[in-house]
Write an enzyme that holds these catalytic residues in place. Structure first.
Site, PDB file in Angstrom:
ATOM      1  N   GLU A 147      -2.921  10.438   2.870  1.00 15.67           N
ATOM      2  CA  GLU A 147      -4.056  10.507   3.781  1.00 15.67           C
ATOM      3  C   GLU A 147      -4.094  11.878   4.448  1.00 15.67           C
ATOM      4  O   GLU A 147      -3.070  12.377   4.915  1.00 15.67           O
ATOM      5  CB  GLU A 147      -3.944   9.436   4.867  1.00 15.67           C
ATOM      6  CG  GLU A 147      -3.976   8.016   4.326  1.00 15.67           C
ATOM      7  CD  GLU A 147      -3.677   6.991   5.409  1.00 15.67           C
ATOM      8  OE1 GLU A 147      -4.451   6.014   5.515  1.00 15.67           O
ATOM      9  OE2 GLU A 147      -2.687   7.147   6.128  1.00 15.67           O
ATOM     10  N   ILE A 187       4.858  -2.711   9.278  1.00 15.19           N
ATOM     11  CA  ILE A 187       5.935  -1.728   9.318  1.00 15.19           C
ATOM     12  C   ILE A 187       5.476  -0.508   8.540  1.00 15.19           C
ATOM     13  O   ILE A 187       5.496  -0.498   7.313  1.00 15.19           O
ATOM     14  CB  ILE A 187       7.242  -2.295   8.716  1.00 15.19           C
ATOM     15  CG1 ILE A 187       7.676  -3.533   9.497  1.00 15.19           C
ATOM     16  CG2 ILE A 187       8.336  -1.232   8.747  1.00 15.19           C
ATOM     17  CD1 ILE A 187       8.861  -4.248   8.877  1.00 15.19           C
ATOM     18  N   ASP A 214       0.180   5.365   0.485  1.00 16.18           N
ATOM     19  CA  ASP A 214      -0.912   6.214   0.947  1.00 16.18           C
ATOM     20  C   ASP A 214      -0.624   7.710   0.868  1.00 16.18           C
ATOM     21  O   ASP A 214       0.475   8.160   1.219  1.00 16.18           O
ATOM     22  CB  ASP A 214      -1.219   5.941   2.427  1.00 16.18           C
ATOM     23  CG  ASP A 214      -1.725   4.545   2.690  1.00 16.18           C
ATOM     24  OD1 ASP A 214      -2.443   4.008   1.835  1.00 16.18           O
ATOM     25  OD2 ASP A 214      -1.412   3.990   3.753  1.00 16.18           O
ATOM     26  N   GLU A 268       0.832  -1.195   0.000  1.00 21.42           N
ATOM     27  CA  GLU A 268       0.000   0.000   0.000  1.00 21.42           C
ATOM     28  C   GLU A 268       0.869   1.248   0.000  1.00 21.42           C
ATOM     29  O   GLU A 268       1.912   1.287   0.660  1.00 21.42           O
ATOM     30  CB  GLU A 268      -0.910   0.003   1.237  1.00 21.42           C
ATOM     31  CG  GLU A 268      -1.971   1.083   1.231  1.00 21.42           C
ATOM     32  CD  GLU A 268      -3.020   0.843   2.312  1.00 21.42           C
ATOM     33  OE1 GLU A 268      -3.529  -0.289   2.391  1.00 21.42           O
ATOM     34  OE2 GLU A 268      -3.304   1.779   3.081  1.00 21.42           O
TER      35      GLU A 268
END
Length: 299
Positions: free
Chosen positions: A122, A149, A120, A118
């Site tokens: 955000e 992690i 991100d 992933e």
């Protein structure tokens, strides 16, 4: 003539101070704008609703998604990619948004549940009078298996993200991941090893959801639904690159004029400015953490 010049000196000094003040709080030009090299994509052509369809509305090429007590909402790209440039112009809601996450991210969680990659972007919700925090993060084949992690870097932006649309993007190629805000690189995550870099295809997602347990000051402030609905607007979608179905000859996108990737000296200068003036957290400098599995932090 001399007296006129002397009378102008205070004005000249004031202009110098104003100019230096503006420059001190706005990044230098990166000199290259990768978003201008990528055409916009119709939402309905490139994406589909993933959840909360009743909390999603398209109006004049802008998608609004919202969170209320009943549900949030999310969307997902139709195609999976193995590299590319992924971005959207986003406008956030002002006021009390504590506990609420607005996001744009790459993931393969549905293909590899519990063992996914992933990347991100955000926006962590906030309380009255406090600025938003933008968090970037990278997970590599570890979420959900007890070995999470996170690689968080957090920023306070040099503009108000609620006053208008700004463009946020992730450039991912086999050598690096670069996060950009209005074409200014804010973070470069290099490939140090196959174990610390996402190599499997990912989809592009966007969402708004309740993360009260951690989003605002480590969960100190929760989502308060007396301020619902919490909204986010997305437009100017961009997603281009090598899909999971492209031939091996597909050439990865670059964030700079260099076809091989990397950043120019001017882009590095802009990124250093952001990291000096806007960064509020860097996992590599958090000495309470174990960095044995984060070689990108090693000198």
């Amino acid at each position: 003539m001399g007296s006129s010049l002397i009378s102008l000196l205070p004005i000249f000094h004031l202009l110098l101070l104003l100019g230096s003040s503006v420059n001190a709080y706005w990044p230098p030009s990166p000199g290259y704008w990768p978003s201008s090299k990528v055409g916009s994509l119709s939402f309905y052509k490139g994406f589909r609703n993933l959840w909360g369809p009743q909390h999603q509305r398209m109006d004049q090429n802008a998608l609004t998604i919202w969170l209320d007590r009943a549900s949030g909402s999310g969307f997902k790209s139709v195609k999976p990619f193995r590299s590319g440039y992924f971005g959207a112009s986003i406008k956030l809601q002002p006021g009390y948004t504590a506990g609420v996450i607005t996001s744009l991210y790459l993931s393969n969680n549905e293909a590899h549940p519990g063992f996914h990659d992933e990347v991100d972007i955000e926006f962590l919700g906030t309380t009255f009078g406090k600025p938003y925090t933008l968090q970037t993060n990278v997970y590599i084949r570890g979420s959900g298996d007890g070995k999470i992690i996170g690689r968080e870097m957090k920023y306070r932006l040099w503009f108000d993200p609620t006053s208008g649309f700004h463009h946020y993007a992730i450039l991912w190629n086999p050598r690096e991941i670069i996060f950009l805000v209005d074409d200014i690189p804010i973070r470069r995550y290099p490939k140090k090893s196959a174990a610390t870099f996402p190599l499997r295809p990912m989809w592009l997602y966007g969402s708004i959801w309740d993360a009260s347990s951690w989003a605002t000051e480590d969960g100190k402030y929760k989502a308060d639904y007396k301020y619902q609905p919490f909204t986010a607007k997305y437009t100017n979608f961009k997603a281009i690159g090598c899909t999971a179905y492209s031939s091996a000859r597909c050439h990865p996108v670059s964030a700079s004029p260099y076809r091989s990737g990397g950043l120019t000296r001017q882009q590095y200068q802009a990124m250093r400015w952001v990291q000096t003036h806007s960064m509020v957290y860097n996992y590599c400098k958090d000495y309470k953490r174990d960095h044995s599995l984060t070689p990108e932090c090693w000198r």
